[in-house]
Every structure is written in C-alpha cells, then in structure tokens.
Design a protein around this motif. Structure first.
Motif, mmCIF file in Angstrom:
data_model
loop_
_atom_site.group_PDB
_atom_site.id
_atom_site.type_symbol
_atom_site.label_atom_id
_atom_site.label_comp_id
_atom_site.label_asym_id
_atom_site.label_seq_id
_atom_site.Cartn_x
_atom_site.Cartn_y
_atom_site.Cartn_z
ATOM 1 N N GLU A 24 38.700 47.210 37.621
ATOM 2 C CA GLU A 24 37.787 47.087 37.005
ATOM 3 C C GLU A 24 38.407 48.402 35.412
ATOM 4 O O GLU A 24 38.945 47.855 34.419
ATOM 5 C CB GLU A 24 36.956 46.934 37.329
ATOM 6 C CG GLU A 24 36.205 46.179 38.125
ATOM 7 C CD GLU A 24 34.170 46.140 38.916
ATOM 8 O OE1 GLU A 24 34.070 46.945 38.391
ATOM 9 O OE2 GLU A 24 34.494 45.082 39.704
ATOM 10 N N ASP A 28 39.623 46.257 32.319
ATOM 11 C CA ASP A 28 38.303 46.193 30.884
ATOM 12 C C ASP A 28 39.238 47.269 29.921
ATOM 13 O O ASP A 28 38.120 47.219 29.018
ATOM 14 C CB ASP A 28 37.352 47.610 31.645
ATOM 15 C CG ASP A 28 36.644 46.232 32.676
ATOM 16 O OD1 ASP A 28 37.076 45.430 32.552
ATOM 17 O OD2 ASP A 28 35.577 46.656 32.917
ATOM 18 N N ALA A 55 38.514 40.284 30.769
ATOM 19 C CA ALA A 55 38.993 41.827 30.412
ATOM 20 C C ALA A 55 40.021 41.823 29.877
ATOM 21 O O ALA A 55 40.639 40.994 30.660
ATOM 22 C CB ALA A 55 38.919 42.390 31.506
#
Length: 275
Positions: A24, A28, A55
């Motif tokens: 993540e 991101d 993202a």
C-alpha cells in the motif's frame, strides 16, 4: 532511497499484514509492486485492493515459497521481465512458532522457521541483490521483529531466526555500502502489530489453530500498531538510510535492557558504573 514513480519494489509475504501495508505504502507513493505470497488464493484479493484504491502505482502478483531457492529465482525473473528493474527488495515473509520452551520445540518447527525466515531472506538476497549491484542503486528491507532485538521467552525458534535476520541485515548493509553509497539494507523490528500472522501460520501448519472466537487485539492493546503504520515507518527509515527501524511503544525500552545486560556481562559491571 525515496519511493518515486520509477521505483519497483518486490514484497514477499505481501498478501496480508505488514507485507500488504508495505505494498500500500509503495503504490500510494507512485511506485510499482510485485506482491508475492505462498498462499496463491490470497493474491487476487490483495491485488484488487491495491489496484482498486486509486493510487498512482500498480501491483502484480507472483506466487512463491521463499523457502525454495528456485521459487525466489523465478520471482526475480518475473520481476525483471515485468518491469526491467528492481529497487526495493522486501524480504517480509514469515511464520510464528508454537509457544513452549526451547527444549520442547519440535525439530520440524526449527527447520520450518529457519527455512522460511532465515533461508527465505538469504534466497531473496541471493536472487535480487545482484540486480541492485548491477544498476548501482537499491535497498533491501528485511522484516524481523522486536524479538530480534530482545529475547521473547516461549518462542525460541522465532526469536532465534529474528536475531539472525538482524545480524544478517547489519552485515549486508556494510557489504553493500562498500560497493556504493546508493546501496543499503534496513531491518524492520516492530513491536506488536495487528496482523493475521497467527492465523496464517495456523493455516500453513506452523502452529495449532486457536480455539474460540477471534480475539480483537485492538480492544486488548489499544497501542497496537497497524500494518500501514509499520510500513510508513519502514519506508521513512529506508529513505533516511537507517539500518534499524523499530516502531512500537516498548521496543526501545526492551532493546535498551538487552544492551545494558550485554554490556554488564561483557564489562563486568553495569553501564552506569563505568567511569
């Protein structure tokens, strides 16, 4: 090393827990991720989560058992075929051992922990670091535990392998930096983290499944870290070129107690008594 839109990261044990938190954090920040896990059926949900969050980065999945050198070689080949480079190698896959004294631990437990947590990291280094050296830049992030900085009684196979990962990473960082200042290694030693490590370990046969309903760790330990908190701390350490990162409320105190005991035993008196 900062994560940019050009960064390619590979993360073992990446379908859940800290590994998914790292994935993540990378996407991101705009980077691309190769998410690897031994649990092939866990990869689709992880990829859907990562690629469906809006993202800037993207993720692909590759099944691999880190205890098998050939699997990790294939993971490296898949990464290079997909992206042509690799910048951040996160050797994150792991298990937990049963809770019992060292002399009661089964030989199979010791073997499993060493194959996954020690040899898994070694396989990742052997398969990926030559690519980092060839391009002259990159970083290795090895996930250990606060149990790699201080003893965790009742989990001796886990503690043993975590200490090994810490020592291995410290040595690797010296070796890499001797080649280039743009190369390095960091070891992640978090405290208590809200992950399915226990459940996954039970699924893989490393420990017995707990009886009763699942325990809500956040209700018992409000200070427990989320995987994303740990991931962000880890990537900040990588960016700063730090060798150690240990998020968690009591980790520094436990590490300090171990160092004090070590120095007391070596020197023959408590560190505070040194003049």
């Amino acid at each position: 090393m900062n994560i940019t839109s050009e960064t390619v990261a590979v993360i073992t044990g990446g379908a859940s827990g800290i590994g998914l938190g790292l994935a993540e954090a990378v996407v991101d920040r705009g980077g691309s991720v190769v998410v690897s896990d031994i649990r092939h059926d866990a990869l689709p949900a992880a990829l859907e989560h990562l690629n469906g969050r809006g993202a800037p980065g993207r993720a692909i999945g590759v099944r691999a058992d880190v205890s098998e050198a050939a699997d990790v070689d294939a993971l490296a080949s898949s990464t290079m075929e997909a992206f042509g480079r690799v910048d951040l190698v996160c050797n994150n896959a792991g298990l937990v051992s049963p809770a019992m004294p060292a002399w009661e631990q089964e030989p199979a437990t010791w073997d499993r922990m060493i194959r996954v947590k020690v040899m898994g990291v070694i396989h990742g280094i052997r398969s990926f670091v030559p690519h980092l050296v060839a391009q002259g830049s990159g970083h290795v992030l090895n996930t250990a535990s606060s149990a790699g900085l201080a003893p965790l009684a009742g989990r001796s196979p886990y503690t043993t392998t975590m200490h090994a990962v810490v020592g291995l990473t410290e040595t690797l960082d010296i070796e890499l930096r001797a080649i280039s200042g743009a190369l390095g290694a960091t070891v992640l030693c978090p405290g208590l983290v809200d992950t399915p490590l226990g459940a996954n370990s039970a699924t893989l046969g490393a420990i017995s499944a707990p009886s009763g309903p699942p325990v809500d760790m956040r209700s018992l330990r409000p200070d427990i870290l989320s995987p994303r908190q740990v991931a962000d701390a880890a990537l900040e350490a990588v960016a700063a070129g730090r060798v150690h990162v240990a998020p968690g409320g009591d980790v520094a105190e436990r590490a300090q107690a171990r160092v004090d005991l070590l120095l007391r035993d070596i020197i023959g008196r408590a560190p505070a008594d040194r003049g």
